[in-house]
Design a protein around this motif. Structure first.
Motif, short mmCIF file in Angstrom:
data_model
loop_
_atom_site.label_atom_id
_atom_site.label_comp_id
_atom_site.label_asym_id
_atom_site.label_seq_id
_atom_site.Cartn_x
_atom_site.Cartn_y
_atom_site.Cartn_z
N UNK A 172 1.14 -1.27 0.14
CA UNK A 172 0.10 0.05 0.12
C UNK A 172 1.05 1.13 0.12
N UNK A 173 1.99 1.28 0.65
CA UNK A 173 2.75 2.35 0.78
C UNK A 173 3.49 2.47 -0.42
N UNK A 174 4.09 1.59 -1.10
CA UNK A 174 4.52 1.66 -2.52
C UNK A 174 3.42 2.06 -3.36
N UNK A 175 2.24 1.81 -3.47
CA UNK A 175 1.31 2.03 -4.39
C UNK A 175 1.03 3.58 -4.02
N UNK A 176 1.07 4.05 -2.92
CA UNK A 176 1.05 5.21 -2.73
C UNK A 176 2.00 6.41 -3.12
N UNK A 177 3.24 5.83 -2.88
CA UNK A 177 4.27 6.81 -3.29
C UNK A 177 4.66 6.79 -4.79
N UNK A 178 4.43 5.65 -5.52
CA UNK A 178 4.58 5.41 -7.03
C UNK A 178 3.29 5.63 -7.69
N UNK A 179 3.34 7.13 -8.23
CA UNK A 179 1.79 7.43 -8.93
C UNK A 179 2.13 6.63 -10.08
N UNK A 180 0.71 6.16 -10.58
CA UNK A 180 0.39 5.60 -12.00
C UNK A 180 0.80 6.44 -13.06
N UNK A 181 0.82 5.77 -14.20
CA UNK A 181 1.21 6.54 -15.45
C UNK A 181 -0.09 7.43 -15.85
N UNK A 182 -1.18 7.18 -15.55
CA UNK A 182 -2.33 7.99 -16.07
C UNK A 182 -2.32 9.30 -15.17
N UNK A 183 -1.92 8.98 -13.90
CA UNK A 183 -2.18 10.10 -12.91
C UNK A 183 -1.04 11.14 -13.22
N UNK A 184 -0.10 10.78 -14.11
CA UNK A 184 1.22 12.00 -14.24
C UNK A 184 0.49 12.87 -15.49
N UNK A 185 -0.35 12.36 -16.26
CA UNK A 185 -1.00 13.04 -17.34
C UNK A 185 -2.42 13.41 -16.70
N UNK A 186 -2.37 14.95 -16.40
CA UNK A 186 -3.47 15.54 -15.94
C UNK A 186 -4.63 15.37 -16.46
N UNK A 187 -4.50 15.46 -17.85
CA UNK A 187 -5.94 15.41 -18.73
C UNK A 187 -6.16 13.78 -19.00
N UNK A 188 -7.11 13.87 -19.78
CA UNK A 188 -7.70 12.54 -19.95
C UNK A 188 -6.95 12.03 -21.60
N UNK A 189 -7.01 10.85 -21.87
CA UNK A 189 -5.99 10.65 -23.02
C UNK A 189 -6.73 10.94 -24.05
#
Length: 163
Positions: free
Chosen positions: A129-146
């Motif tokens: 859980x800690x790693x999931x919270x620290x490592x953002x997903x690729x989708x959350x890096x792009x602030x807009x929708x694909x």
């Protein structure tokens, strides 16, 4: 004489299992306090104890079979069956007490190890859980929708005719 040697082997097994139980309790303490160095030391001690238990168990099996053969009995599958055949009441009582103690210790050891396994699983879940919270997903890096990114690319022409 063979029975006395077998009783001594069972006493040694009981002593080793009590020691393993103490190691298991120390492992629990190390897991709770997040002391990985202490846990590693206990795991090494546990490994040595398990090897000694394995050797003693092989010796116990040989001694049990040897006594059964020397007595002209069929080879019993366990010491408990052999206990029924002992005629000396004092020796039979000692065997029974040692076997009961060994069984109780092994049961307690199993419970303690189950607790340690649960603590490890919870630790691993916490880490995940800690790693999931620290490592953002690729989708959350792009602030807009694909879809927005694709539309912007389609609206851009290769040649700007207004220039």
């Amino acid at each position: 004489m063979a029975l006395q040697a077998l009783l001594e082997t069972i006493e040694k097994l009981h002593k080793l299992h009590r020691s393993l139980l103490e190691i298991s309790r120390l492992k629990t303490d190390h897991l709770k306090s997040n002391d990985m160095d202490g846990l590693q030391k206990q795991l090494l001690a546990e490994k040595k104890h398990v090897q000694a238990v394995t050797q003693l168990e092989k010796l116990r099996i040989k001694q049990t079979e040897a006594y059964a053969v020397a007595s002209g009995l069929s080879v019993p599958s366990s010491v408990s069956k052999l206990l029924e055949l002992i005629t000396d009441q004092k020796l039979a009582f000692q065997f029974e007490q040692e076997l009961i103690g060994l069984t109780e210790t092994v049961t307690e050891l199993k419970k303690q190890e189950a607790l340690n396994r649960q603590l490890l699983e919870q630790s691993m879940q916490f880490l995940q859980i800690s790693l999931d919270m620290l490592a953002p997903s690729i989708q959350s890096l792009n602030y807009g929708t694909p879809n927005q990114d694709q539309q912007r690319r389609q609206n851009r022409a290769l040649f700007d005719s207004k220039a």
